[in-house]
Write a protein that holds these residues in place. Structure first.
Motif, PDB file in Angstrom:
ATOM      1  N   LYS B  13       0.843  -1.197   0.000  1.00 25.23           N
ATOM      2  CA  LYS B  13       0.000   0.000   0.000  1.00 25.23           C
ATOM      3  C   LYS B  13       0.879   1.248   0.000  1.00 25.23           C
ATOM      4  O   LYS B  13       2.071   1.201   0.300  1.00 25.23           O
ATOM      5  N   ARG B  14       0.257   2.353  -0.318  1.00 24.31           N
ATOM      6  CA  ARG B  14       0.975   3.628  -0.327  1.00 24.31           C
ATOM      7  C   ARG B  14       0.630   4.419   0.926  1.00 24.31           C
ATOM      8  O   ARG B  14      -0.466   4.259   1.500  1.00 24.31           O
ATOM      9  N   THR B  15       1.543   5.239   1.341  1.00 25.61           N
ATOM     10  CA  THR B  15       1.336   6.106   2.505  1.00 25.61           C
ATOM     11  C   THR B  15       0.041   6.878   2.351  1.00 25.61           C
ATOM     12  O   THR B  15      -0.225   7.452   1.289  1.00 25.61           O
ATOM     13  N   GLY B  16      -0.755   6.876   3.417  1.00 26.32           N
ATOM     14  CA  GLY B  16      -2.010   7.607   3.411  1.00 26.32           C
ATOM     15  C   GLY B  16      -3.220   6.784   3.000  1.00 26.32           C
ATOM     16  O   GLY B  16      -4.369   7.214   3.209  1.00 26.32           O
ATOM     17  N   GLU B  17      -2.998   5.610   2.430  1.00 26.39           N
ATOM     18  CA  GLU B  17      -4.118   4.763   2.040  1.00 26.39           C
ATOM     19  C   GLU B  17      -4.798   4.151   3.255  1.00 26.39           C
ATOM     20  O   GLU B  17      -4.172   3.945   4.301  1.00 26.39           O
ATOM     21  N   LYS B  18      -6.058   3.852   3.103  1.00 33.57           N
ATOM     22  CA  LYS B  18      -6.795   3.134   4.135  1.00 33.57           C
ATOM     23  C   LYS B  18      -6.645   1.635   3.854  1.00 33.57           C
ATOM     24  O   LYS B  18      -6.820   1.192   2.713  1.00 33.57           O
ATOM     25  N   VAL B  19      -6.308   0.881   4.901  1.00 31.58           N
ATOM     26  CA  VAL B  19      -6.027  -0.538   4.718  1.00 31.58           C
ATOM     27  C   VAL B  19      -6.947  -1.356   5.628  1.00 31.58           C
ATOM     28  O   VAL B  19      -7.124  -1.029   6.814  1.00 31.58           O
ATOM     29  N   PHE B  20      -7.512  -2.390   5.044  1.00 33.91           N
ATOM     30  CA  PHE B  20      -8.352  -3.313   5.806  1.00 33.91           C
ATOM     31  C   PHE B  20      -7.685  -4.688   5.820  1.00 33.91           C
ATOM     32  O   PHE B  20      -7.373  -5.237   4.773  1.00 33.91           O
ATOM     33  N   LEU B  21      -7.521  -5.236   7.007  1.00 31.39           N
ATOM     34  CA  LEU B  21      -7.049  -6.610   7.144  1.00 31.39           C
ATOM     35  C   LEU B  21      -8.178  -7.402   7.785  1.00 31.39           C
ATOM     36  O   LEU B  21      -8.655  -7.060   8.869  1.00 31.39           O
ATOM     37  N   GLU B  22      -8.579  -8.463   7.086  1.00 23.07           N
ATOM     38  CA  GLU B  22      -9.725  -9.238   7.543  1.00 23.07           C
ATOM     39  C   GLU B  22      -9.278 -10.570   8.133  1.00 23.07           C
ATOM     40  O   GLU B  22      -8.321 -11.190   7.666  1.00 23.07           O
ATOM     41  N   CYS B  23     -10.021 -11.013   9.129  1.00 22.64           N
ATOM     42  CA  CYS B  23      -9.724 -12.278   9.780  1.00 22.64           C
ATOM     43  C   CYS B  23     -11.034 -12.989  10.108  1.00 22.64           C
ATOM     44  O   CYS B  23     -11.944 -12.372  10.670  1.00 22.64           O
ATOM     45  N   VAL B  24     -11.094 -14.264   9.759  1.00 24.61           N
ATOM     46  CA  VAL B  24     -12.288 -15.062  10.030  1.00 24.61           C
ATOM     47  C   VAL B  24     -11.871 -16.358  10.717  1.00 24.61           C
ATOM     48  O   VAL B  24     -10.914 -17.008  10.299  1.00 24.61           O
ATOM     49  N   GLN B  25     -12.610 -16.716  11.780  1.00 21.14           N
ATOM     50  CA  GLN B  25     -12.353 -17.997  12.453  1.00 21.14           C
ATOM     51  C   GLN B  25     -13.632 -18.827  12.436  1.00 21.14           C
ATOM     52  O   GLN B  25     -14.733 -18.296  12.453  1.00 21.14           O
ATOM     53  N   ASP B  26     -13.443 -20.159  12.414  1.00 22.53           N
ATOM     54  CA  ASP B  26     -14.591 -21.047  12.214  1.00 22.53           C
ATOM     55  C   ASP B  26     -14.907 -21.903  13.428  1.00 22.53           C
ATOM     56  O   ASP B  26     -15.608 -22.908  13.319  1.00 22.53           O
ATOM     57  N   MET B  27     -14.396 -21.510  14.611  1.00 19.84           N
ATOM     58  CA  MET B  27     -14.613 -22.349  15.794  1.00 19.84           C
ATOM     59  C   MET B  27     -15.471 -21.672  16.856  1.00 19.84           C
ATOM     60  O   MET B  27     -15.457 -22.075  18.004  1.00 19.84           O
ATOM     61  N   ASP B  28     -16.189 -20.644  16.468  1.00 20.49           N
ATOM     62  CA  ASP B  28     -17.109 -19.995  17.403  1.00 20.49           C
ATOM     63  C   ASP B  28     -16.391 -19.477  18.655  1.00 20.49           C
ATOM     64  O   ASP B  28     -16.957 -19.459  19.754  1.00 20.49           O
ATOM     65  N   HIS B  29     -15.164 -19.030  18.488  1.00 23.08           N
ATOM     66  CA  HIS B  29     -14.412 -18.494  19.620  1.00 23.08           C
ATOM     67  C   HIS B  29     -14.890 -17.104  19.986  1.00 23.08           C
ATOM     68  O   HIS B  29     -15.149 -16.272  19.115  1.00 23.08           O
ATOM     69  N   GLU B  30     -14.967 -16.860  21.290  1.00 20.29           N
ATOM     70  CA  GLU B  30     -15.349 -15.536  21.754  1.00 20.29           C
ATOM     71  C   GLU B  30     -14.238 -14.515  21.549  1.00 20.29           C
ATOM     72  O   GLU B  30     -14.488 -13.368  21.220  1.00 20.29           O
ATOM     73  N   ASN B  31     -13.014 -14.933  21.803  1.00 23.83           N
ATOM     74  CA  ASN B  31     -11.894 -13.982  21.825  1.00 23.83           C
ATOM     75  C   ASN B  31     -11.150 -13.949  20.495  1.00 23.83           C
ATOM     76  O   ASN B  31     -10.829 -14.993  19.918  1.00 23.83           O
TER      77      ASN B  31
END
Lengths: 112, 114
Positions: B13-31
């Motif tokens: 990415k370039r300086t100043g850009e908005k960045v999204f990092l996504e994370c998905v878990q499949d074990m129904d964890h609370e934390n």
């Protein structure tokens, strides 16, 4: 605040030999968990071994064992019969109330 | 097996850009957790969440925000990326405190900010 210290940035061991990775921690808590995690090159971090602080008996998992010294706040990892697949970064971690604290890691190279 | 999936392994990415990092878990964890990993510094906690719409700052939250609209998904947002945010980002999840505390990690997202 909890702190975890790994004083060995990098270590090497010959295949089939034994190596010990050091870890010390600082806490005022009495109940907690300690972990060793392994991060192979470009791969996912995985759990190696876990120790509950209230248990005096040292945890073992096949070739991996720990030396847990609660009073000294020391938690070292011993790897016996080292294998090439043990080459990885190893992180010591402390957990209390769902918060984890990690050391800076030890890079272990297993040489053929 | 528990699976924690991070949307991107490598981003530039370039300086100043908005960045999204996504994370998905499949074990129904609370934390769920976001860590930053830098050589010689280990893993440092950015934010964690113990329930949907709940979040708490970790040790280095400056420059980051998070979103947890669904239990299985925890997003890390860099509102305006800077070069000092170039790093490896690790997402992790764990069961509630009654469990044995193990963290399950994703494969990591290596972000380079130019």
């Amino acid at each position: 605040a909890q702190t975890v210290t790994q004083s060995q940035p990098e270590m090497s061991v010959q295949e089939a030999e034994t190596v010990t990775l050091s870890c010390t921690y600082d806490t005022s808590e009495n109940n907690y968990y300690l972990f060793w995690y392994k991060q192979p090159p470009s791969r996912q971090m995985i759990l190696v071994i876990r120790q509950e602080a209230y248990k005096q008996q040292n945890a073992t998992e096949n070739r991996f064992s720990v030396n847990f010294q609660k009073a000294a706040k020391s938690f070292s990892l011993k790897i016996s019969d080292s294998q090439l697949g043990d080459t990885a970064m190893y992180f010591c971690a402390f957990m209390n109330f769902n918060k984890f604290y990690f050391g800076s890691g030890t890079k272990l190279n297993v040489k053929p | 097996d528990v699976k924690v999936t991070q949307s991107s392994r490598y981003l530039v990415k370039r300086t100043g850009e908005k960045v999204f990092l996504e994370c998905v878990q499949d074990m129904d964890h609370e934390n769920m957790f976001w860590y930053r990993q830098d050589p010689g510094l280990g893993l440092r906690l950015i934010y964690f969440s113990y329930d949907v719409k709940m979040k708490e700052k970790g040790d280095i939250p400056e420059g980051y925000s998070v979103s947890r609209e669904k239990k299985e998904r925890f997003s890390l947002i860099l509102e305006s990326a800077s070069t000092n945010q170039t790093s490896m980002y690790l997402c992790a999840s764990s069961p509630p405190s009654g469990g044995r505390g193990e963290l399950f990690f994703g494969e990591g997202s290596r972000l380079t900010v130019l």
